[in-house]
Design a protein around this motif. Sequence first.
Motif, short mmCIF file in Angstrom:
data_model
loop_
_atom_site.label_atom_id
_atom_site.label_comp_id
_atom_site.label_asym_id
_atom_site.label_seq_id
_atom_site.Cartn_x
_atom_site.Cartn_y
_atom_site.Cartn_z
N ALA A 224 0.82 -1.22 0.00
CA ALA A 224 0.00 0.00 0.00
C ALA A 224 0.85 1.26 0.00
O ALA A 224 0.47 2.27 -0.60
CB ALA A 224 -0.94 0.00 1.20
N GLU A 306 -11.95 3.60 -8.05
CA GLU A 306 -11.81 2.88 -6.79
C GLU A 306 -10.32 2.81 -6.43
O GLU A 306 -9.47 2.64 -7.30
CB GLU A 306 -12.39 1.48 -6.90
N LYS A 308 -7.16 1.85 -3.16
CA LYS A 308 -6.79 1.01 -2.00
C LYS A 308 -6.89 1.78 -0.68
O LYS A 308 -6.67 1.23 0.39
CB LYS A 308 -5.35 0.51 -2.15
N LYS A 311 -9.21 0.41 2.26
CA LYS A 311 -8.70 -0.80 2.90
C LYS A 311 -7.70 -0.46 4.00
O LYS A 311 -7.74 -1.03 5.09
CB LYS A 311 -8.04 -1.70 1.85
N VAL A 312 -6.81 0.49 3.71
CA VAL A 312 -5.81 0.88 4.71
C VAL A 312 -6.47 1.49 5.93
O VAL A 312 -6.15 1.14 7.08
CB VAL A 312 -4.80 1.88 4.09
N GLU A 314 -9.61 1.22 6.96
CA GLU A 314 -10.44 0.26 7.68
C GLU A 314 -9.59 -0.68 8.52
O GLU A 314 -9.97 -1.05 9.64
CB GLU A 314 -11.29 -0.53 6.69
N GLU A 315 -8.45 -1.07 8.00
CA GLU A 315 -7.54 -1.94 8.74
C GLU A 315 -7.08 -1.27 10.02
O GLU A 315 -6.89 -1.91 11.06
CB GLU A 315 -6.34 -2.27 7.85
N ALA A 342 -1.15 -4.80 -1.34
CA ALA A 342 -2.15 -4.21 -2.23
C ALA A 342 -2.42 -5.09 -3.43
O ALA A 342 -3.53 -5.12 -3.95
CB ALA A 342 -1.67 -2.83 -2.70
#
Length: 841
Positions: A224, A306, A308, A311-312, A314-315, A342
């Motif tokens: 990422a 869209e 990445k 995702k980062v 939310e993690e 990623a």
Amino acid sequence: METEKAFNPKELAEKVSKYKLVLTVEASLADAVNSYLDDEKVFTPMQLVDADQDFRKKIFLETVEETDLTWKQASYLLENILSCWKHTGELEELLDRPEFDTEEVREIIEILRDTKTPYHQIEDYKLEAETVAVLKEYQFTEIDRKILPDEYDSIESFTEGNREFGEFKVFGSASEIAQSIKENLQELKPENVGIAVKPGTKYEPLIKSVLEAEDIPFQRRSHAQEDEDVRTFLSLLSTGLTKGTVRVQDVRPIIHQLDIRIPARYNNRKLDDLSEAEDFKDLLNAVQYLDFKDAVERYHELTERETKVPKVLEELELMDEQVSQENLNSIRYYLDSFEVEAEERNEGVLLADPTKVSQINREIVFHVGMDTDWMREVEDKDWIEKEEQEQKNLKDFKSLIQSGKSYFLVQDQELNEEIMPCFYFNELIDEEFSSFSELPHTKVQAEKSPEKHGFETQNYSTDSEKIEAISQSGLNSFVQSPRLYFMDQLVSDADQEKFRKGNLFHMYAEYHASNPEIAKDIEQDEIVSLMMEEIDEFADELDLEDLETEFRIGLENIRSYLKNQDLKELELDEYTETEDENIFVKEFPGGNDGLETEAYFKDKELGAKGKVDLILDKNHLVDFKSGRKYTVQKVLKKSHPELYEGEKFPDFQPLLYITFHRQHVEGKIHFTFLHFLNELGNSVNGEDAQTKTTITYHPENFQEKKASMEVFEYMIRDVAKSNDRRKTLEKLGYQQYSNFMEGRNLPEPFNKDKLLKSEFAAEFEEFAKQEVGDYKYVEKGVKKALKKLVDFRMENYFKEDADQMEDFVQEKLEEINEYMDSRFPVDANPDELHDRDLILK
């Protein structure tokens, strides 16, 4: 060159085929050996217990959530606990060290104790296989050994005898290595090729770039932190939180990724002053009021794709958190510390990190770089036996370089500095060396140049336009580096703040010199106010107060200098007017039609062009400078064709301008630098500041001039009568001095030490003693006189200097025109040049 022979994966597979289970800690080795077996039987301890590969990351996030530790504190302590546990086999071993026997460490250990970690799983795992073999047992840590049964066979990694490894292929640049790999891959199947290249080095992106350009598939795992949208998103938020002026150049990388077009000429303009990119500006201005979820939504509206980014966030469970610099710092720290995957692709050429593997199971393996970046880092921890670990790393290296059919692709030099081979070679080669060229090697270069990739091009059959005249700034750049000169022709800094500031001072000096009677009656506050209005769009608000001080002091020095000069109109047919804009002519009465200011010349026969700030009279040129003041001798050294090479930044302006001007006047020529901002601190404190440096040109040769009354008087003035030099020369008398000097050439006119050791100095001392007497003061006086003579030479230009400048300019013009049809070389250390980022080897 040779090393002990290592078993390859196929040979290891034959050795372990009879066992029920085989253990190794290197996952890539397990895959390689399994590929030669009928049944998969080689595993790592982590694979055997089905361990969560992201356990470190998850424990870190849990630690941050359950403790009051900062992200950096949690990461540091967790890494030390896990490292100690891994190498000692005991979770609580770290507490035996006083510096780690803390409540914070105990908190994390408690979290680990209650968490299902791979280390716990390995400790609890019971092997049921009847026969067990171990590959590369030296790689096993104490925690890995917990899984081993009481009885097992350790398979040797090396066999008897040695194996020679090939010579080094030495290339001139990293791009040539990448190009060579591309050419070779055109004849090979991608799945048969491995490349050992250290991530993060200059080689990796170049290799990936040529592979992508040629549509050659390669295995890769991207993270990422490498994702352009993740980086752009974080940069955008950081910029939005910035307090102060944001200029177009500050957001240029961001708007490039967002495909927002703002012309480069606006780089120094304040972003809010532009009408372009309204949505982008709205988002920047709103950042401080948004949570991350809103920021992501607004970013996706801009990009219409869209990414990445969610995702980062939310993690890290940050979606509902307010955007802040602290949270941004935490995100960056997390991305730097942990691998947030990623994308992954598992086909094609294998790119392997040479510090992480001991074998590459491919038929052809290119080992790239092989410099000190290939050294495996050994943690500086007291629970790790450093020497033992270094020996393990050496074994892995010896095994790695025997992978498949290996080719060693290296560079010997970069930026004129030798590249040091990896230190492991010192253990393998029983001789001293410091570069690849001292080892068996072949110098090679890529056979072909890149073809038909990137922008479409069209060839035109045209000749390059010959350069007929060069400016002083162009000459300065060229002698520093031909490539710097070339880049300076392409890249303009005219809109930068410092150049705008300098231009304002020059415009005022031009206006004042053209209209002295009007200018002296204009209030300085009016002039400063106008200058501040002009600089406002280029300067940060925090700099405005300092700029106003500089404008006031610079103006005082310029006005003071010009008020004391006899300014008059001159007939200057050899110069032409410039048509540059002057804001003071627009704002105040008067004009700037005279040739005395901003006087332009271009002499194709001489090969020079330039613009003189002020021609004070026909024999006096003046240049206004905002930079630091130099001594007269320093000015000469920086501008003389024989002496400039000892100077970091040459400046040929005074001698070049004099060389042109002497063709149109008789007698001496004076050149004055007025450094109107020199010793700014003194001026602020009301103290005198030294602002002028004047150097004089003499129309005769120095060897003639040295015998003149002018030089004789120069050597005896401004010192007491008892001074050894003055006393000796006055007793010798001008006529005797002149008689001696007229018949001889001074052998070392620029070097006092060499001159004093010369036969000339001995003869002059003997002559003086014969004429004056054999006294101690005569011996000292002669030495001081010769030193003073060198000073005169170093503080003045002479006919031979201008003659040399004519030849020098022609020589450099020839070189420039030769490079116009080939390539401008660097010929310098780029780190010492401005525009460093544009100067590539």
